[in-house]
Design a protein around this motif. Structure first.
Motif, PDB file in Angstrom:
ATOM      1  N   PRO A  82     -47.719 -18.726  27.338  1.00  0.00           N
ATOM      2  CA  PRO A  82     -49.200 -18.708  26.814  1.00  0.00           C
ATOM      3  C   PRO A  82     -49.506 -20.160  26.233  1.00  0.00           C
ATOM      4  CG  PRO A  82     -47.751 -16.946  25.917  1.00  0.00           C
ATOM      5  CD  PRO A  82     -46.823 -17.502  26.951  1.00  0.00           C
ATOM      6  N   GLU A  83     -48.738 -21.105  25.571  1.00  0.00           N
ATOM      7  CA  GLU A  83     -49.062 -22.252  25.321  1.00  0.00           C
ATOM      8  C   GLU A  83     -49.348 -22.976  26.536  1.00  0.00           C
ATOM      9  OE1 GLU A  83     -46.442 -24.126  22.644  1.00  0.00           O
ATOM     10  OE2 GLU A  83     -46.465 -22.382  20.931  1.00  0.00           O
ATOM     11  N   THR A  84     -48.559 -23.056  27.518  1.00  0.00           N
ATOM     12  CA  THR A  84     -48.845 -23.958  28.595  1.00  0.00           C
ATOM     13  C   THR A  84     -50.062 -23.393  29.139  1.00  0.00           C
ATOM     14  OG1 THR A  84     -46.554 -24.004  28.988  1.00  0.00           O
ATOM     15  CG2 THR A  84     -47.970 -24.799  30.987  1.00  0.00           C
ATOM     16  N   TRP A  85     -50.451 -22.206  29.356  1.00  0.00           N
ATOM     17  CA  TRP A  85     -51.623 -21.730  29.823  1.00  0.00           C
ATOM     18  C   TRP A  85     -52.905 -22.102  29.150  1.00  0.00           C
ATOM     19  CZ3 TRP A  85     -52.737 -19.083  34.145  1.00  0.00           C
ATOM     20  CH2 TRP A  85     -53.920 -18.452  34.540  1.00  0.00           C
ATOM     21  N   ALA A  86     -52.933 -22.213  27.925  1.00  0.00           N
ATOM     22  CA  ALA A  86     -54.005 -22.502  27.040  1.00  0.00           C
ATOM     23  C   ALA A  86     -54.152 -24.054  27.024  1.00  0.00           C
ATOM     24  CB  ALA A  86     -53.499 -22.224  25.386  1.00  0.00           C
ATOM     25  N   HIS A  87     -53.095 -24.662  27.400  1.00  0.00           N
ATOM     26  CA  HIS A  87     -53.436 -26.272  27.616  1.00  0.00           C
ATOM     27  C   HIS A  87     -54.393 -26.398  28.933  1.00  0.00           C
ATOM     28  CE1 HIS A  87     -52.739 -30.418  28.475  1.00  0.00           C
ATOM     29  NE2 HIS A  87     -52.370 -30.186  29.535  1.00  0.00           N
ATOM     30  N   TYR A  88     -54.074 -25.830  30.049  1.00  0.00           N
ATOM     31  CA  TYR A  88     -54.589 -25.886  31.205  1.00  0.00           C
ATOM     32  C   TYR A  88     -56.140 -25.219  31.047  1.00  0.00           C
ATOM     33  CZ  TYR A  88     -50.755 -27.899  33.543  1.00  0.00           C
ATOM     34  OH  TYR A  88     -49.693 -28.777  33.946  1.00  0.00           O
ATOM     35  N   MET A  89     -56.266 -24.243  30.293  1.00  0.00           N
ATOM     36  CA  MET A  89     -57.520 -23.748  30.338  1.00  0.00           C
ATOM     37  C   MET A  89     -58.448 -24.555  29.114  1.00  0.00           C
ATOM     38  SD  MET A  89     -57.391 -21.148  32.112  1.00  0.00           S
ATOM     39  CE  MET A  89     -56.065 -22.265  33.253  1.00  0.00           C
ATOM     40  N   GLY A  90     -57.927 -25.459  28.720  1.00  0.00           N
ATOM     41  CA  GLY A  90     -58.599 -26.362  27.724  1.00  0.00           C
ATOM     42  C   GLY A  90     -59.208 -27.534  28.619  1.00  0.00           C
ATOM     43  N   LEU A  91     -58.719 -27.731  29.951  1.00  0.00           N
ATOM     44  CA  LEU A  91     -58.991 -29.037  30.552  1.00  0.00           C
ATOM     45  C   LEU A  91     -60.377 -28.946  31.490  1.00  0.00           C
ATOM     46  CD1 LEU A  91     -55.403 -30.029  32.269  1.00  0.00           C
ATOM     47  CD2 LEU A  91     -56.621 -31.099  30.191  1.00  0.00           C
ATOM     48  N   PRO A  92     -60.946 -29.852  31.792  1.00  0.00           N
ATOM     49  CA  PRO A  92     -62.292 -29.812  32.296  1.00  0.00           C
ATOM     50  C   PRO A  92     -62.174 -29.003  33.628  1.00  0.00           C
ATOM     51  CG  PRO A  92     -61.696 -32.281  31.887  1.00  0.00           C
ATOM     52  CD  PRO A  92     -60.426 -31.593  31.445  1.00  0.00           C
ATOM     53  N   ARG A  93     -61.185 -28.712  34.491  1.00  0.00           N
ATOM     54  CA  ARG A  93     -61.315 -27.702  35.461  1.00  0.00           C
ATOM     55  C   ARG A  93     -61.676 -26.535  35.191  1.00  0.00           C
ATOM     56  NH1 ARG A  93     -54.934 -28.188  36.325  1.00  0.00           N
ATOM     57  NH2 ARG A  93     -55.269 -30.136  35.578  1.00  0.00           N
ATOM     58  N   SER A  94     -61.398 -26.115  33.855  1.00  0.00           N
ATOM     59  CA  SER A  94     -61.690 -24.644  33.460  1.00  0.00           C
ATOM     60  C   SER A  94     -63.026 -24.387  33.022  1.00  0.00           C
ATOM     61  CB  SER A  94     -60.757 -24.207  32.305  1.00  0.00           C
ATOM     62  OG  SER A  94     -61.702 -24.852  31.064  1.00  0.00           O
ATOM     63  N   LEU A  95     -64.105 -25.336  33.099  1.00  0.00           N
ATOM     64  CA  LEU A  95     -65.270 -25.065  32.727  1.00  0.00           C
ATOM     65  C   LEU A  95     -66.127 -24.466  33.776  1.00  0.00           C
ATOM     66  CD1 LEU A  95     -66.102 -28.529  31.031  1.00  0.00           C
ATOM     67  CD2 LEU A  95     -65.558 -26.546  30.030  1.00  0.00           C
ATOM     68  N   MET A 122     -55.579 -24.097  38.910  1.00  0.00           N
ATOM     69  CA  MET A 122     -55.857 -23.873  37.558  1.00  0.00           C
ATOM     70  C   MET A 122     -54.773 -24.692  36.812  1.00  0.00           C
ATOM     71  SD  MET A 122     -57.807 -20.459  36.702  1.00  0.00           S
ATOM     72  CE  MET A 122     -56.251 -19.354  36.842  1.00  0.00           C
ATOM     73  N   VAL A 123     -53.459 -24.719  37.291  1.00  0.00           N
ATOM     74  CA  VAL A 123     -52.188 -25.021  36.495  1.00  0.00           C
ATOM     75  C   VAL A 123     -51.644 -26.128  37.197  1.00  0.00           C
ATOM     76  CG1 VAL A 123     -52.029 -22.756  35.413  1.00  0.00           C
ATOM     77  CG2 VAL A 123     -50.580 -23.576  37.570  1.00  0.00           C
ATOM     78  N   ASN A 124     -52.428 -27.014  38.088  1.00  0.00           N
ATOM     79  CA  ASN A 124     -51.740 -28.300  38.861  1.00  0.00           C
ATOM     80  C   ASN A 124     -51.713 -29.278  37.844  1.00  0.00           C
ATOM     81  OD1 ASN A 124     -51.175 -29.068  41.221  1.00  0.00           O
ATOM     82  ND2 ASN A 124     -53.164 -29.477  42.153  1.00  0.00           N
TER      83      ASN A 124
END
Length: 360
Positions: free
Chosen positions: A190-203, A326-328
């Motif tokens: 969960p914490e790692t996933w949340a980090h990547y979903m907060g990066l520009p790629r997720s937009l 997404m998690v690269n």
């Protein structure tokens, strides 16, 4: 047969070593001088060098500008199987394939290392592909034709059994139980996933594709689907950063560290979705996939998948590219590459109502 000695650090890549490595294939060759111009650190270290040969080496027409690729960094031990796989691909499989490949002067592996000496493509006028420059329809079709040739060569071959001649190749698994699957499982925390979903790629990724539990379930479903076959030799990481176009526009494949025994749709899906502008993908994908299936038959597959079978397989495999882009980590791919590519898979999943957006 005695294993070759291979350098483990850049300082051991010397003119003397290179000359001894080349001499069996190019008799009489010695390297009188080796100038290192650049060292590109990454999963596999690339040393860009210029070799000065003796008369015998020049007589063989060996290219002076070379790329020496191996595990030469501190993380070598963690992923040495990647270097060993690539070296064995070029030494054992590449000579049996009619694909666009760089000229390989030397390829060998031992228990600790895998090493490839290839031509530096830059002086040849080749263009290294980039995700920011999507392919044209004809370019994509040409790459898919070469993929069909690769897949057809060992399509459902007994050589791919665990005890077969190619049993040394790992089985492709989107979330393997073995130690090298720790990365994927870690990115799903969960914490790692949340980090990547907060990066520009997720937009640019549709919300339905950002659901961690949905993506995890789709990956588990893909694991089961991929085992159903048909099985063949796959590239395993068929994105544009691992590909090039020659001066004449012919396709070529560079990095073979993830060559696997796996499902054809892994390569096809991962390639064309990441390589095309989403609007072009929507317009061209039906014809491109039909062309790939026809190429399988042309390259010798007696019973290629039907279009219905092919599209079910493609829908199942979309989640692989979606998840891993997404998690690269930015240490592996610059954020601009992740931001360009991950949404392409997200919108493909939406367009096809494919997992995790819809049921398989």
């Amino acid at each position: 047969m005695k294993e070759p000695w291979l350098p483990l650090v850049p300082e051991d890549v010397t003119a003397s070593w290179l000359g001894e490595a080349l001499a069996p294939r190019y008799p009489g060759t010695r390297v009188e001088r080796l100038d290192v111009h650049e060292i590109l650190w990454g999963t596999g270290t690339k040393m860009m060098v210029t070799a000065t040969y003796n008369d015998a080496g020049r007589g063989h027409g060996l290219p002076r500008a070379l790329c020496i690729k191996a595990g030469l960094a501190e993380h070598r031990e963690l992923v040495k199987f990647c270097y060993q796989t690539e070296a064995r691909f070029f030494a054992e499989l590449a000579p049996r394939l009619l694909l666009g490949l760089p000229q390989i002067l030397y390829a060998a592996a031992n228990a600790d290392q895998g090493m490839v000496v290839m031509e530096d493509l830059r002086p040849t006028g080749a263009h290294i592909c980039r995700v920011q420059q999507p392919l044209t329809r004809d370019q994509a079709a040409a790459f898919l034709d070469d993929m069909a040739a690769l897949h057809a060569r060992w399509w459902n071959s007994p050589a791919l059994e665990d005890d077969g001649d190619l049993g040394w190749l790992m089985r492709h698994d989107p979330l393997p139980d073995e130690a090298w699957g720790d990365f994927g499982r870690g990115q799903l925390q969960p914490e790692t996933w949340a980090h990547y979903m907060g990066l520009p790629r997720s937009l640019g990724i549709p919300a339905a594709c950002r659901d961690r539990e949905g993506v995890h379930a789709a990956l588990q479903e893909l694991r089961l689907f991929g085992e159903q076959g048909p099985r063949c030799v796959i590239h395993g990481d068929a994105h544009l950063g691992n590909m090039y176009l020659t001066r004449e526009g012919r396709p070529g494949f560079l990095d073979w560290q993830t060559t696997r025994r796996g499902h054809w749709a892994q390569d096809v899906t991962y390639f064309y979705i990441s390589a095309l502008d989403p609007l072009d993908r929507r317009a061209w994908e039906r014809d491109l996939v039909a062309g790939y299936l026809a190429a399988l038959a042309r390259h010798g597959v007696a019973h290629p998948p039907s279009e219905e079978e092919a599209w079910r397989a493609i829908r199942a495999h979309i989640v692989y590219g979606l998840f891993y882009w997404m998690v690269n980590p930015v240490e592996w791919q610059a954020e601009e590459n992740n931001a360009a590519t991950a949404p392409r898979f997200g919108w493909a999943a939406v367009d096809h109502a494919a997992p995790p957006v819809g049921p398989l």
